[in-house]
Design a protein around this motif. Sequence first.
Motif, short mmCIF file in Angstrom:
data_model
loop_
_atom_site.label_atom_id
_atom_site.label_comp_id
_atom_site.label_asym_id
_atom_site.label_seq_id
_atom_site.Cartn_x
_atom_site.Cartn_y
_atom_site.Cartn_z
N ILE A 27 0.83 -1.21 0.00
CA ILE A 27 0.00 0.00 0.00
C ILE A 27 0.86 1.26 0.00
O ILE A 27 1.81 1.39 0.78
CB ILE A 27 -0.95 -0.02 1.22
N SER A 28 0.51 2.18 -0.87
CA SER A 28 1.32 3.39 -1.05
C SER A 28 0.62 4.67 -0.60
O SER A 28 1.23 5.74 -0.61
CB SER A 28 1.71 3.54 -2.52
N ASP A 29 -0.66 4.59 -0.22
CA ASP A 29 -1.40 5.81 0.13
C ASP A 29 -1.74 5.90 1.63
O ASP A 29 -2.68 6.59 2.02
CB ASP A 29 -2.66 5.95 -0.72
N GLN A 30 -0.97 5.21 2.46
CA GLN A 30 -1.03 5.40 3.90
C GLN A 30 0.37 5.78 4.36
O GLN A 30 1.35 5.13 3.97
CB GLN A 30 -1.46 4.11 4.63
N ILE A 31 0.48 6.85 5.15
CA ILE A 31 1.81 7.29 5.60
C ILE A 31 1.89 7.36 7.11
O ILE A 31 0.90 7.57 7.80
CB ILE A 31 2.21 8.65 4.98
N GLY A 32 3.10 7.14 7.61
CA GLY A 32 3.35 7.17 9.04
C GLY A 32 4.84 7.08 9.30
O GLY A 32 5.65 7.17 8.37
N SER A 33 5.20 6.86 10.55
CA SER A 33 6.62 6.81 10.95
C SER A 33 6.98 5.43 11.47
O SER A 33 6.62 5.08 12.59
CB SER A 33 6.89 7.86 12.03
N PRO A 34 7.69 4.62 10.67
CA PRO A 34 8.18 3.34 11.18
C PRO A 34 9.09 3.58 12.38
O PRO A 34 9.99 4.43 12.33
CB PRO A 34 8.97 2.76 9.99
N THR A 35 8.87 2.83 13.45
CA THR A 35 9.60 3.05 14.70
C THR A 35 10.23 1.74 15.16
O THR A 35 9.53 0.75 15.39
CB THR A 35 8.67 3.60 15.79
N GLY A 36 11.56 1.74 15.27
CA GLY A 36 12.26 0.55 15.73
C GLY A 36 12.02 0.31 17.21
O GLY A 36 12.10 1.24 18.02
N ALA A 37 11.73 -0.93 17.57
CA ALA A 37 11.48 -1.25 18.97
C ALA A 37 12.71 -0.97 19.83
O ALA A 37 12.57 -0.60 21.01
CB ALA A 37 11.07 -2.72 19.11
N LEU A 38 13.90 -1.11 19.27
CA LEU A 38 15.10 -0.81 20.04
C LEU A 38 15.21 0.68 20.34
O LEU A 38 15.59 1.08 21.45
CB LEU A 38 16.34 -1.30 19.29
N ASP A 39 14.86 1.53 19.37
CA ASP A 39 14.86 2.97 19.60
C ASP A 39 13.76 3.35 20.60
O ASP A 39 13.97 4.20 21.48
CB ASP A 39 14.63 3.73 18.29
N LEU A 40 12.61 2.72 20.47
CA LEU A 40 11.51 2.98 21.41
C LEU A 40 11.89 2.53 22.81
O LEU A 40 11.63 3.24 23.79
CB LEU A 40 10.26 2.24 20.93
N ALA A 41 12.53 1.38 22.93
CA ALA A 41 12.95 0.88 24.24
C ALA A 41 13.98 1.80 24.88
O ALA A 41 13.94 2.06 26.09
CB ALA A 41 13.52 -0.53 24.10
N ASP A 42 14.90 2.31 24.07
CA ASP A 42 15.89 3.25 24.60
C ASP A 42 15.20 4.49 25.16
O ASP A 42 15.55 4.98 26.24
CB ASP A 42 16.87 3.64 23.49
N ALA A 43 14.20 5.00 24.43
CA ALA A 43 13.46 6.16 24.91
C ALA A 43 12.73 5.84 26.21
O ALA A 43 12.71 6.65 27.15
CB ALA A 43 12.46 6.62 23.85
N ILE A 44 12.15 4.66 26.31
CA ILE A 44 11.43 4.26 27.52
C ILE A 44 12.36 4.19 28.72
O ILE A 44 12.01 4.63 29.82
CB ILE A 44 10.70 2.93 27.28
N LEU A 45 13.54 3.63 28.54
CA LEU A 45 14.48 3.55 29.66
C LEU A 45 14.92 4.95 30.10
O LEU A 45 15.09 5.21 31.30
CB LEU A 45 15.69 2.70 29.26
N ARG A 46 15.08 5.85 29.15
CA ARG A 46 15.44 7.23 29.51
C ARG A 46 14.28 7.93 30.23
O ARG A 46 14.49 8.67 31.20
CB ARG A 46 15.84 8.00 28.25
N ILE A 47 13.07 7.68 29.77
CA ILE A 47 11.90 8.22 30.45
C ILE A 47 11.80 7.67 31.86
O ILE A 47 11.54 8.40 32.82
CB ILE A 47 10.62 7.88 29.64
#
Length: 300
Positions: free
Chosen positions: A176-196
């Motif tokens: 599908i080419s007509d839906q847009i968003g931001s792919p988010t790596g779980a490792l990057d998300l986990a790093d943010a969670i640990l910092r939070i």
Amino acid sequence: MRIAVTGRKGQLCSALQHLASSQSGIEIVAVGRPDLDLADEPSVRRVLKTVHPDLVVNAAAYTAVDKAEDDREAAQAANALGAGYVAAASAEFGVPILQLSTDYVFDGEMSRPYREEDPTNPLGVYGATKLEGERAVVINPLHAILRTSWVHSPFGPNFVLTMLRLALTRPEIGVISDQIGSPTGALDLADAILRIARKLEGNPRDDRLLGIFHVSSQGWTSWADFASFVFEVSGAEGGPVATVKPISTAEYPTRARRPRDSRLDCGRLRHSYGIELPDWRTGAAETVRRILAGDHLLRT
């Protein structure tokens, strides 16, 4: 700092365990079935009391977006009632809760990145029950709701792994080419969670650190362009490749409707926590490389 994480078989819990293993002062205690069942309030309270965490991350969820349309009861039990049970237990023990939520609480009609205060309007059962979960966790005044999007990782089923597996047998894949968003790596998300979590540990009642936050990678793309990038990285690494055929949402009907444009504005996270995730390509490339390095993931 001891962090209890629900959804112990999920991508995010695996990512948190991976990162915490190389960081001092962080202990991840993964909890889930059969000991903790989100639909069973006594089990939630009993397990969290036994673990005695300093903070709880509720990452468990019913995430089968299409299946949820015909299984609302199960989706609501996990995403709404269960979130409330985890929040109530963490409140009883006086510890903060980080509740994972989703871009699917929006309808995708804003035509600009969504801010935390924008009106919600989920298009399907999955998004609706996750929104109910957001509202349920406010029973714990020490809550931070983290909305994210298009999560991928080398730890479990997700879009990147699906594309690579399909490329083993298909020279061309319609995406599908007509839906847009931001792919988010779980490792990057986990790093943010640990910092939070570290910042909340020292300031659990700071209003600037509580409430709703959008947490996704910088930049955005379509599913089709995401797939093309996956194959670009895979090809450079000697992995499977396929030609991506862009298709419209109308050409690929699904049981549940998806938001057309679910970009998230992460300015509040940057302002309150000083956290900004990398560009989506950075996380996506890392996921591809890790999947290829663990070749068995492609063959199972």
